[in-house]
Design an enzyme around this catalytic site. Structure first.
Site, PDB file in Angstrom:
ATOM      1  N   SER A  28      -9.848   1.927   2.798  1.00  0.00           N
ATOM      2  CA  SER A  28      -8.944   2.668   1.940  1.00  0.00           C
ATOM      3  C   SER A  28      -7.930   1.801   1.187  1.00  0.00           C
ATOM      4  O   SER A  28      -7.388   2.255   0.188  1.00  0.00           O
ATOM      5  CB  SER A  28      -8.176   3.681   2.788  1.00  0.00           C
ATOM      6  OG  SER A  28      -7.331   3.019   3.706  1.00  0.00           O
TER       7      SER A  28
ATOM      8  N   LYS B  83       0.854  -1.198   0.000  1.00  0.00           N
ATOM      9  CA  LYS B  83       0.000   0.000   0.000  1.00  0.00           C
ATOM     10  C   LYS B  83       0.885   1.240   0.000  1.00  0.00           C
ATOM     11  O   LYS B  83       1.935   1.252   0.651  1.00  0.00           O
ATOM     12  CB  LYS B  83      -0.908  -0.029   1.238  1.00  0.00           C
ATOM     13  CG  LYS B  83      -1.984   1.057   1.257  1.00  0.00           C
ATOM     14  CD  LYS B  83      -2.880   0.919   2.491  1.00  0.00           C
ATOM     15  CE  LYS B  83      -3.970   1.974   2.526  1.00  0.00           C
ATOM     16  NZ  LYS B  83      -4.848   1.848   3.712  1.00  0.00           N
TER      17      LYS B  83
ATOM     18  N   SER C 215     -10.079  -0.389   6.940  1.00  0.00           N
ATOM     19  CA  SER C 215      -9.450  -0.198   5.634  1.00  0.00           C
ATOM     20  C   SER C 215      -8.771  -1.429   5.045  1.00  0.00           C
ATOM     21  O   SER C 215      -8.368  -1.411   3.890  1.00  0.00           O
ATOM     22  CB  SER C 215      -8.429   0.940   5.703  1.00  0.00           C
ATOM     23  OG  SER C 215      -9.101   2.172   5.683  1.00  0.00           O
TER      24      SER C 215
END
Lengths: 90, 487, 475
Positions: free
Chosen positions: B154, B79, B178
């Protein structure tokens, strides 16, 4: 619910147009209404968690980074320093 | 056999037997990326050259007979809020578009020690603020099951990449769901570990007291393997716990006999779609068939959790994101004369709408006159919720609920109504608030063909128990079906 | 006049408070930084254990209650010298609270209340230079550990404030927790001043920032009090505000009024867990506190009979004070402490200044000096012979004063027959001086005594020879 958008923006160093201010005021009013759904509880006393102690760091010096590496991401550099608009000395 | 389709554990065994090389695996994943990325858009930065070079190094080590870890040579996606030295860490923000950290996150140091290969940096909501990855400054990642739908957020890029075979496993971060919500939306497994079990050093902070890095995978074993590699005490993060961690993937037990599973009514109630409720209850009943007992438990009102979550997360974010001021790194406006103009224009131009909204909310709840009513009360609510969870775990070994109220929604569906968007997090935030481990695994598809996620929440440091239960389900279900996204 | 002080004192740890960068003064710009102290994304603070220990020591030294469970908080504001845009400090639970410090003003002890002592990080340095279009930022100081010592508004004059600052400085030096060097900014303070007429309630207080020297503090207080009195006398009111002291212009000006007071939005620092101090460790720190300078000064005055100025000067230096005590001890109650003080503040201090060596390396033992002082006090040698002995001791030959006196024949001669001979010789050879004296130029006497000393090769007892000279001259 009166939220002083201008004051908050000043604290957060953000700038909004009058239209944005209006939009943010409305949106924040909704969000604040949501976050007000907290249980009725006694919230006096300090916020501290004695069950979660910290291990300290030993007082030892370690150098791993050069100035060039550290300033490589800076928008403006002069004489080994980052540069900002002239400040009144405080 | 397309190598990108295989799980990390399968690839690991094959590489150990020298049936395939890491270069072949990595090549296969990058071929897959080349094919699928135009429609999925999971990555912000690709790391192909360095990845292939690393894969070759691993193959060489293996050829020499050097001892290697099970994750050696496995392509891992990261990420974009986790720092990898030399690669941009944009956090999907214009503010950090050109920021290249001169350091590695501790989790990256740990994966380096295991000889992992990094495919690249994955898309996300800007600074991890969002539930759809739509707030990314760069691109919208699409759900591999239905390109008109969001991948969740997210960590939407991480979930989509793993589901589509663009990475074998991936790292994400979870502040209020997330990892789990995008895992549910994309039909993969995601684990949000106990707060303090994985170092946050090098994870660009959203909400320090809630953020936790965790793994994505297409199998429980993969998630366990990646989690084993990244957990542990870190001297650079004082909030990590000093304790022994097992190799989780080595300790699986699918025996559910006598296990008590807590079912919190409120988490199946209003806002949860009928289809999701049905699919998650089916999973619960499957556990019953395996010998587990379902017991009702009372958990904190989901509304309380959501309120406390947004207050604490935004308060911390308003402070954590104050450092983006155009001075040391990141974006700096062109329009300024004075210092204040530089600050205000830099931040107003560099941050997107959602980030600004949350900074404003956080500033509000911390500001003088409001601190006690909001921030402090939210922190006390947090303590209350921790207590309620402790009680629930007296009755149940873990808790089972839907991960998200519904399956993946269409782009733009929730963009104009923040509160509606925030409701996506209502079932996940409590685990963050209470610092508990929670896992999401796929439990079937709704009538639109979209995957639903089942969430397991455990007491602190009971990851093994959650992984065991999820493994039992996976075994009973014959694996998780990703044939549509991997084809 | 009511004064309260907030003193920031830099701790002399090896590394910074929240990262392992070297914490020292005067390095090349941005050469003592890392991603942590530069506030880079994803970095986290780790607390230096020495910082906690040093703050606790100061707490014990100032008679504080130590909070065994404490935490750190963020103080949020934007400024280019603050890379994270928040300072990690302590808000509602400081490490130390409710203490006091006894200061000495005009020979009288006065107790000043200490509200709290907390730990925090320093900010960077802004460089303003005409040759640059903008302001330059050097982050070397970011994360240098500080303790902030907040006093109660118990000070009543600039002299008291000065004494308070001096005592704080001596105390941190004694504890070995800070260099206490003003010119390097190791100690800085913010000053709260208010004025009121006797019998009336306290006036509104004004805060003054940027006071970086002790003499500046005295001037800043005098200036601000005078300013407030003038405003009041002209019928004005004092408003609660923050003013900035300008040491060069010797005046202050308004920085911000109460209305635009900062809202720092303090909240507990989530990146750092709780500071928990166990009892055994606290006791260890408590036991390590030496006798403090303010107490030592009073003891030197009361028990040793030293004048305040001598006591202060000795106490200012840990090694001089210790050396002085060693001499007195070696003298075994037989020498006058004031004489020992004179030697330490005189000859020894001169040698320290000239050579830059610590006392231990000068090589004059306390025992030798006590022996020398004893001989001088017993008038066994003259003061000039004393100097000769002292010079000999400095050569580190390992010989003791008595041996030196014996070898060099320095023992003072008091034999009147021998001395009269010398006096007779000197008056005969210096007829002009004799006439000068008799003509009213009495300072000719000193010259004649000197000549006698010279003639006796420094061994003659000057008091006796002086008496003989006077007899002759006035006879």
């Amino acid at each position: 619910m009166e939220i002083d958008i201008k004051r908050l923006a000043r604290l957060a160093k953000l700038k909004f147009t009058p239209e944005e201010e209006e939009k943010y005021a409305a949106q924040m009013a909704n969000i604040v209404a949501m976050v007000e759904k907290l249980p009725d509880l006694d919230a006096s006393g300090p916020l501290i968690d004695p069950d979660n102690p910290m291990e300290f760091r030993k007082d030892e010096v370690e150098k791993k980074y050069s100035r060039d590496e550290l300033l490589a991401n800076a928008p403006e550099v002069q004489a080994g320093c980052v540069v900002v608009p002239k400040t009144v000395a405080e | 056999m397309e190598l990108y389709r295989l799980t990390a554990s399968e690839l690991s065994r094959m590489m150990q037997k020298k049936e395939v090389s890491s270069v072949e695996v990595t090549r296969s994943v990058f071929d897959r990326i080349a094919k699928k990325e135009p429609e999925i858009e999971a990555y912000i930065t690709l790391n192909e050259q360095a990845a292939l070079q690393k894969a070759a190094e691993v193959d060489e080590k293996r050829a020499k007979g050097e001892p290697l870890s099970p994750l050696a040579g496995i392509p891992v996606g990261v990420k974009d809020n986790i720092c990898v030295k030399g690669l941009p860490a944009t956090c999907a923000s214009k503010m950090l578009e050109n920021f290249i950290p001169p350091y590695n996150a501790t989790v990256i140091e740990k994966l380096n020690a295991q000889d992992c290969v990094y495919t690249g940096k994955l898309n996300m909501d800007e600074f991890a603020m969002g539930s759809s990855t739509e707030t990314s400054y760069f691109k919208k990642t699409r759900n591999p099951f239905d390109l008109s739908r969001v991948p969740g957020g997210s960590s939407g890029g991480s979930a989509a990449a793993v589901a589509a075979g663009e990475a074998v496993v991936a790292l994400g971060s979870d502040t209020g769901g997330s990892i789990r919500q995008p895992a549910a939306f994309c039909g993969v497994v995601g684990l949000k570990p106990t707060y303090g079990s994985v170092s946050r050093f090098g994870l660009v902070a959203f909400a320090s007291s809630l953020d936790q890095i965790g793994p994505f995978g297409r199998s429980i074993e993969d998630v366990a393997m990646l989690y084993s590699a990244i957990c542990g005490k870190d001297p650079y993060d004082t909030t990590t716990a000093r304790r022994e961690y097992p190799r989780f993937e080595a300790g699986f037990s699918a025996d559910m006999q006598g296990v008590k599973i807590g079912i919190p009514d409120a988490y199946f109630g209003k806002g949860v779609s009928d289809e999701v409720r049905r699919l998650v209850m089916q999973a619960a009943h499957k556990y019953e068939e395996m010998g587990a007992a379902l017991v009702p438990v009372t958990l904190p009102e989901p509304d309380y959790g959501l309120a406390a979550y947004y207050i604490i997360a935004c308060a911390e974010a308003s402070s954590n994101l104050a450092r983006y001021d155009g001075v040391k790194y990141g974006y700096r406006t062109k329009n300024y004369k004075t210092l204040d103009e530089m600050y205000e224009n830099t931040r107003s131009e560099g941050f997107g709408d959602e980030v600004k909204r949350r900074i404003m909310l956080g500033t509000y709840v911390l500001s003088s006159g409001y601190y006690d009513a909001y921030y402090k009360k939210a922190k006390f609510t947090q303590k209350l919720m921790e207590g309620m969870f402790r009680e629930a775990f007296q009755k149940a070994d873990f808790i089972l609920s839907p991960t998200a109220p519904d399956t993946a929604f269409q782009f733009g569906e929730n963009s104009d109504d923040q509160v509606k968007m925030y409701m996506n997090d209502i079932l996940t935030v409590t685990a963050n608030i209470a610092g508990l481990p929670a896992l999401s695994f796929p439990c079937g598809f709704d009538s639109k063909g979209m995957p639903a996620g089942c969430q397991l929440i455990g007491g602190k440091f009971t990851e093994q128990r959650l992984l065991n239960a999820a493994y039992a389900y996976e075994k009973a279900a014959g694996g998780f079906d990703l044939s549509r996204t991997l084809d | 006049m009511i004064i309260g002080l907030e003193v920031h004192c830099e701790l002399n740890t090896k590394s910074k408070i929240y990262c392992s960068c070297r914490s020292s003064f005067g390095a090349e710009v941005n050469s003592q930084c890392c991603p942590v102290c530069m506030g880079m994304p994803g970095t986290l603070p780790t607390l230096n254990e020495k910082v906690v220990d040093y703050a606790v020591k100061m707490g014990y030294a100032l008679g504080c209650t130590i909070n065994p469970v404490s935490k750190q908080d963020r103080k949020n504001y934007f400024y280019p010298d603050l890379p994270k845009a928040y300072q990690i400090s302590q808000f509602d639970i400081p490490l130390c609270e409710h203490g006091h410090l006894d200061i000495l003003v005009d020979g009288e002890e006065k107790r000043i209340g200490i509200t709290r002592i907390h730990i925090e990080e320093d900010a960077g340095k802004l460089i303003h230079d005409e040759s640059f279009a903008g302001t330059l930022v050097d982050f070397n100081r970011c994360g240098v550990p500080l303790i902030e010592i907040v006093s109660e508004p118990d000070l009543r004059s600039s002299a008291e404030a000065k004494a308070y600052l001096d005592t704080i400085r001596e105390t941190v030096i004694y504890l070995g927790i800070s260099d206490g060097k003003m010119q390097e900014g190791s100690i800085r303070c913010d000053i709260n001043v208010s004025v009121h007429k006797p019998g009336e309630p306290f006036g509104t207080r004004v805060e003054m920032k940027n006071v970086n020297t002790f003499s500046g503090a005295v001037r800043a207080i005098e200036y601000e009090a005078a300013r407030q009195i003038e405003v009041l006398e002209q019928g004005g009111v004092i408003s609660q505000e923050t003013r900035r002291w300008d040491d060069l212009k010797n005046c202050n000006f308004l920085l911000r009024s109460k209305e635009d007071a900062q809202d720092y939005r303090y909240f507990p620092e989530p990146d750092l867990a709780t500071i928990l101090l166990d009892e055994a460790h606290l006791q260890e720190l408590k036991d390590s506190i030496p006798e403090l300078p303010n107490k030592k000064t009073v003891r030197f005055m009361k028990e040793m009979g030293l004048p305040e100025e001598d006591a202060r000067q000795l106490v200012e230096s840990i090694e001089k004070a210790a050396y002085f005590e060693e001499i007195v001890k070696a003298g075994n109650g037989k020498i006058i402490p004031k004489d020992a003080a004179n030697w330490v503040l005189g000859g020894i201090s001169r040698v320290i200044n000239e050579t830059g060596k610590p006392i231990a390396e000068i090589g004059v033992t306390a025992e030798d000096l006590a022996e020398l002082i004893g001989m001088l006090e017993a008038k066994e040698i003259s003061s000039s012979a004393g100097n000769t002995v002292f010079e000999a001791l400095l050569k580190n030959t390992g010989k003791h004063p008595k041996e030196i006196v014996r070898e060099k024949g320095l023992a003072q001669v008091s034999d009147t027959g021998f001395l009269q001979q010398i006096v007779d010789q000197v008056v005969a050879a210096n007829e002009k001086s004799v006439n000068d004296y008799r003509g009213g130029k009495t300072n000719a006497l000193g010259f004649l005594v000197g000549q006698c000393m010279k003639a006796s090769k420094g061994k003659g007892n000057p008091a006796i020879m002086r008496e003989m000279l006077l007899n002759y001259l006035n006879g």
